[in-house]
Design a protein around this motif. Structure first.
Motif, PDB file in Angstrom:
ATOM      1  N   THR A  52     -11.694  -0.933  -9.535  1.00 12.44           N
ATOM      2  CA  THR A  52     -11.735  -1.996  -8.531  1.00 12.44           C
ATOM      3  C   THR A  52     -10.672  -3.009  -8.907  1.00 12.44           C
ATOM      4  OG1 THR A  52     -14.116  -1.673  -8.286  1.00 12.44           O
ATOM      5  CG2 THR A  52     -13.204  -3.718  -7.438  1.00 12.44           C
ATOM      6  N   VAL A  53      -9.802  -3.313  -7.971  1.00 14.57           N
ATOM      7  CA  VAL A  53      -8.702  -4.225  -8.284  1.00 14.57           C
ATOM      8  C   VAL A  53      -8.662  -5.358  -7.277  1.00 14.57           C
ATOM      9  CG1 VAL A  53      -7.316  -2.422  -9.379  1.00 14.57           C
ATOM     10  CG2 VAL A  53      -7.000  -2.886  -6.957  1.00 14.57           C
ATOM     11  N   GLY A  54      -8.147  -6.483  -7.732  1.00 19.89           N
ATOM     12  CA  GLY A  54      -7.959  -7.634  -6.860  1.00 19.89           C
ATOM     13  C   GLY A  54      -6.592  -7.588  -6.215  1.00 19.89           C
ATOM     14  N   ARG A  55      -6.368  -8.529  -5.311  1.00 21.71           N
ATOM     15  CA  ARG A  55      -5.084  -8.558  -4.624  1.00 21.71           C
ATOM     16  C   ARG A  55      -4.159  -9.619  -5.190  1.00 21.71           C
ATOM     17  NH1 ARG A  55      -5.591  -8.083   1.770  1.00 21.71           N
ATOM     18  NH2 ARG A  55      -7.463  -9.341   1.590  1.00 21.71           N
ATOM     19  N   GLY A  56      -4.644 -10.343  -6.244  1.00 21.36           N
ATOM     20  CA  GLY A  56      -3.788 -11.344  -6.852  1.00 21.36           C
ATOM     21  C   GLY A  56      -3.617 -12.552  -5.957  1.00 21.36           C
ATOM     22  N   GLN A  57      -2.648 -13.375  -6.318  1.00 19.13           N
ATOM     23  CA  GLN A  57      -2.484 -14.672  -5.658  1.00 19.13           C
ATOM     24  C   GLN A  57      -1.306 -14.676  -4.691  1.00 19.13           C
ATOM     25  OE1 GLN A  57      -4.971 -16.639  -6.298  1.00 19.13           O
ATOM     26  NE2 GLN A  57      -5.715 -15.210  -7.837  1.00 19.13           N
ATOM     27  N   ALA A  58      -0.634 -13.546  -4.542  1.00 20.14           N
ATOM     28  CA  ALA A  58       0.585 -13.524  -3.738  1.00 20.14           C
ATOM     29  C   ALA A  58       0.282 -13.908  -2.288  1.00 20.14           C
ATOM     30  CB  ALA A  58       1.230 -12.145  -3.793  1.00 20.14           C
ATOM     31  N   ILE A  59       1.229 -14.613  -1.676  1.00 17.05           N
ATOM     32  CA  ILE A  59       1.142 -14.946  -0.251  1.00 17.05           C
ATOM     33  C   ILE A  59       2.414 -14.432   0.422  1.00 17.05           C
ATOM     34  CG2 ILE A  59       1.031 -16.809   1.438  1.00 17.05           C
ATOM     35  CD1 ILE A  59      -0.454 -18.464  -0.682  1.00 17.05           C
ATOM     36  N   PRO A  60       2.309 -13.532   1.397  1.00 17.16           N
ATOM     37  CA  PRO A  60       1.076 -12.922   1.880  1.00 17.16           C
ATOM     38  C   PRO A  60       0.495 -11.969   0.838  1.00 17.16           C
ATOM     39  CG  PRO A  60       2.972 -11.806   2.821  1.00 17.16           C
ATOM     40  CD  PRO A  60       3.511 -12.968   2.047  1.00 17.16           C
ATOM     41  N   PRO A  61      -0.814 -11.739   0.909  1.00 16.62           N
ATOM     42  CA  PRO A  61      -1.426 -10.809  -0.050  1.00 16.62           C
ATOM     43  C   PRO A  61      -0.910  -9.390   0.191  1.00 16.62           C
ATOM     44  CG  PRO A  61      -2.985 -11.392   1.669  1.00 16.62           C
ATOM     45  CD  PRO A  61      -1.778 -12.239   1.900  1.00 16.62           C
ATOM     46  N   PRO A  62      -1.009  -8.547  -0.851  1.00 17.95           N
ATOM     47  CA  PRO A  62      -0.584  -7.162  -0.655  1.00 17.95           C
ATOM     48  C   PRO A  62      -1.414  -6.477   0.428  1.00 17.95           C
ATOM     49  CG  PRO A  62      -1.648  -7.470  -2.805  1.00 17.95           C
ATOM     50  CD  PRO A  62      -1.518  -8.817  -2.194  1.00 17.95           C
ATOM     51  N   ALA A  63      -0.794  -5.497   1.073  1.00 14.41           N
ATOM     52  CA  ALA A  63      -1.548  -4.657   1.995  1.00 14.41           C
ATOM     53  C   ALA A  63      -2.659  -4.004   1.204  1.00 14.41           C
ATOM     54  CB  ALA A  63      -0.642  -3.583   2.591  1.00 14.41           C
ATOM     55  N   ARG A  64      -3.811  -3.899   1.800  1.00 15.89           N
ATOM     56  CA  ARG A  64      -4.891  -3.222   1.068  1.00 15.89           C
ATOM     57  C   ARG A  64      -4.601  -1.741   1.040  1.00 15.89           C
ATOM     58  NH1 ARG A  64     -10.746  -4.963   2.883  1.00 15.89           N
ATOM     59  NH2 ARG A  64     -11.276  -4.213   0.814  1.00 15.89           N
ATOM     60  N   SER A  65      -4.856  -1.163  -0.097  1.00 14.52           N
ATOM     61  CA  SER A  65      -4.697   0.279  -0.190  1.00 14.52           C
ATOM     62  C   SER A  65      -5.860   0.832  -0.980  1.00 14.52           C
ATOM     63  CB  SER A  65      -3.366   0.647  -0.847  1.00 14.52           C
ATOM     64  OG  SER A  65      -3.317   0.192  -2.172  1.00 14.52           O
ATOM     65  N   PHE A  66      -6.224   2.043  -0.638  1.00 15.50           N
ATOM     66  CA  PHE A  66      -7.363   2.715  -1.238  1.00 15.50           C
ATOM     67  C   PHE A  66      -6.906   4.107  -1.609  1.00 15.50           C
ATOM     68  CE2 PHE A  66      -8.693  -0.193   2.040  1.00 15.50           C
ATOM     69  CZ  PHE A  66      -9.540  -1.040   1.339  1.00 15.50           C
ATOM     70  N   SER A  67      -7.198   4.505  -2.807  1.00 19.21           N
ATOM     71  CA  SER A  67      -6.757   5.816  -3.264  1.00 19.21           C
ATOM     72  C   SER A  67      -7.960   6.588  -3.769  1.00 19.21           C
ATOM     73  CB  SER A  67      -5.735   5.627  -4.390  1.00 19.21           C
ATOM     74  OG  SER A  67      -5.250   6.868  -4.818  1.00 19.21           O
ATOM     75  N   LEU A  68      -8.025   7.835  -3.383  1.00 14.13           N
ATOM     76  CA  LEU A  68      -9.181   8.632  -3.764  1.00 14.13           C
ATOM     77  C   LEU A  68      -8.743   9.971  -4.325  1.00 14.13           C
ATOM     78  CD1 LEU A  68     -12.577   8.629  -2.256  1.00 14.13           C
ATOM     79  CD2 LEU A  68     -11.547  10.884  -2.386  1.00 14.13           C
ATOM     80  N   THR A  69      -9.407  10.385  -5.376  1.00 15.71           N
ATOM     81  CA  THR A  69      -9.196  11.708  -5.951  1.00 15.71           C
ATOM     82  C   THR A  69     -10.460  12.520  -5.742  1.00 15.71           C
ATOM     83  OG1 THR A  69      -7.678  10.880  -7.642  1.00 15.71           O
ATOM     84  CG2 THR A  69      -8.739  12.992  -8.076  1.00 15.71           C
TER      85      THR A  69
END
Lengths: 297, 297
Positions: B114-131
């Motif tokens: 589980t990861v955060g998106r940090g403080q960047a503005i704009p925030p990173p695009a959300r991405s989800f990765s599955l194995t």
């Protein structure tokens, strides 16, 4: 943090298969036929786990190394990795780093996915996700939850090197930053320790935080003697070194009388569960002490 | 596309282990002891694979379904998934969708990050990765590269349902959008077909594009008869239906005389390699025809 904790709790409610270990360990441990697989997935997000402008070869190295370190904590031999790459700047450097780290640990690239960032302007921050698959060299596979009252607490080497490396990098000293940029997963040490330990994990988020997690998972209290912890930092930074992550040493517990087959520093004792999971020099830590670095915070 | 192709070429140069299948298949196929594992990793990125504002339960469903579809194409039984979640809005809906799809396919959640998106503005695009990890139910495990001249080309069902569903969603008709929102991986069909096919893959990016990929991997030409392809769309959308992805039907080749154990539509023929990988109604397609949807373009 609250949102993340609630979210992880809801995931844990889903992860009832014993192989998931309650999402409370460094890796999943899955038996298939006569084999025992060890599976882990870790990510790096720009601006969270690395800074824009860092050499992408180092980002690739660290992504692989962090995952292999989870295998090390299980005493597993890497079988390969799958990883998802988000296209962007300096992809050639990323591949160069990937090539180096996979060769260094004799680990094949098995597959993955390549994705774009979409059309948003400015482009969103990048993220990379990697899954490492390993084969357990020893069963039962060590967990975080096996620490027993009376055990000693040990670490494979100093903490603080990554912190010092990060600070050197901030001052523009790339060479001095190697410990931060290119951590070394302790695979052979993990395999040597796996048959002997009662609990083991890698120290990725800070010694005190990770030790408290081991204590909670084991339902014990862990008492650490700060002066006994080897540090790769000036003495006046000892407190920081104990809380900084990214060193990827192995933290483990076991009988105090064992002659460990690899470098091992005795840094504490496992006690029956007390009021707090962690004691440092005999005392609990203030509630507002972060103990370490929570990447997703 | 050029950057992506160059990047994938450089990855292929790294992926020399036979289990990687040259990064040219739906999944890696790894032998361990007496078992054969099938491993795949796919991601979804906001703004690329799904739109901001989509129900996150559907995003979770599709992320899992797309990966399980890769296992289906290998005739594999799912053993579990690991996935990386980037925290954001409506995480509770994401977990709800994850719970539904994992229950529907009896697939355990084994781990992840589980990861955060940090403080960047704009925030990173959300991405989800599955194995997804599966166990091959039949060996040898089908590949994309086994199509033989003289074989028939078959598909398990109609294409175009996801396209129509997407368009219904755009018009605000959520219920009609089910085929797009909640695709169904054809696991039992894949297992039934695996012992019988010469080549198999799932149709994730568009029938024509995926068929051309199978032809290239097999070093043959595949000739498809457009009128024979079952579509779940109006007849005047046939051309679009053949190019739209996300239906997750299985595309496979084998002797024309086989009585297939599941629904199978004969849509074409495998020919010796000609000037182009693909013929549609006997003719090559224009060079500027995208044939399908390249998610990362």
């Amino acid at each position: 943090m609250t949102g993340e904790l609630a979210f992880i709790q809801s995931l844990r409610a889903l992860a009832t298969h014993p192989a998931a270990r309650g999402l409370n360990d460094d890796a999943a441990v899955l038996e298939i036929g006569a084999e025992t697989l060890v599976l882990t997935q870790d990510s790096m997000v720009e601006g969270v786990h690395y800074l824009p402008g860092q050499d992408m070869a180092d980002v690739a190295w660290k992504l692989v190394a962090a995952n292999l370190s989870d295998l090390a904590a299980k005493g597993a031999v890497p079988l390969g990795v799958l990883y998802t790459h988000m296209l962007g700047e300096n992809d050639d450097r990323f591949v160069a780093g990937l090539r180096e780290v996979l060769a260094a640990y004799d680990t094949p690239l098995l597959g993955g996915d390549t994705v774009g960032r979409g059309q948003a302007i400015p482009p969103p921050a990048r993220s990379f996700s990697l899954t490492a698959i390993g084969r357990a060299a020893h069963t039962p596979v060590p967990s975080r939850s096996g620490a027993q009252p009376g055990d000693g607490v040990f670490i494979t080497g100093p903490v603080g090197a990554a912190m010092m490396g990060f600070e050197a990098l901030e001052r523009g000293l790339a060479e001095a930053g190697t410990a931060f940029r290119r951590p070394l997963p302790l695979l052979s040490q993990g395999r040597a320790l796996a048959p002997l330990v009662s609990a083991m994990m890698d120290v990725s988020d800070g010694l005190l935080l990770d030790a408290s997690r081991m204590a909670s998972a084991s339902q014990v209290t862990i008492a650490i003697a700060a002066p006994d912890v080897p540090i790769a930092a000036p003495e006046d930074r000892r407190g920081d070194a104990l809380r900084w992550g990214d060193d990827y040493q192995l933290l483990f517990t076991g009988p105090k009388t064992v002659l460990w087959p690899i470098e091992a520093h005795h840094i504490g004792t496992v006690l029956p569960a007390g009021d707090t999971a962690l004691l440092l020099d005999g005392a609990p830590l203030p509630a507002d002490d972060p103990l370490g670095y929570r990447h997703s915070g």
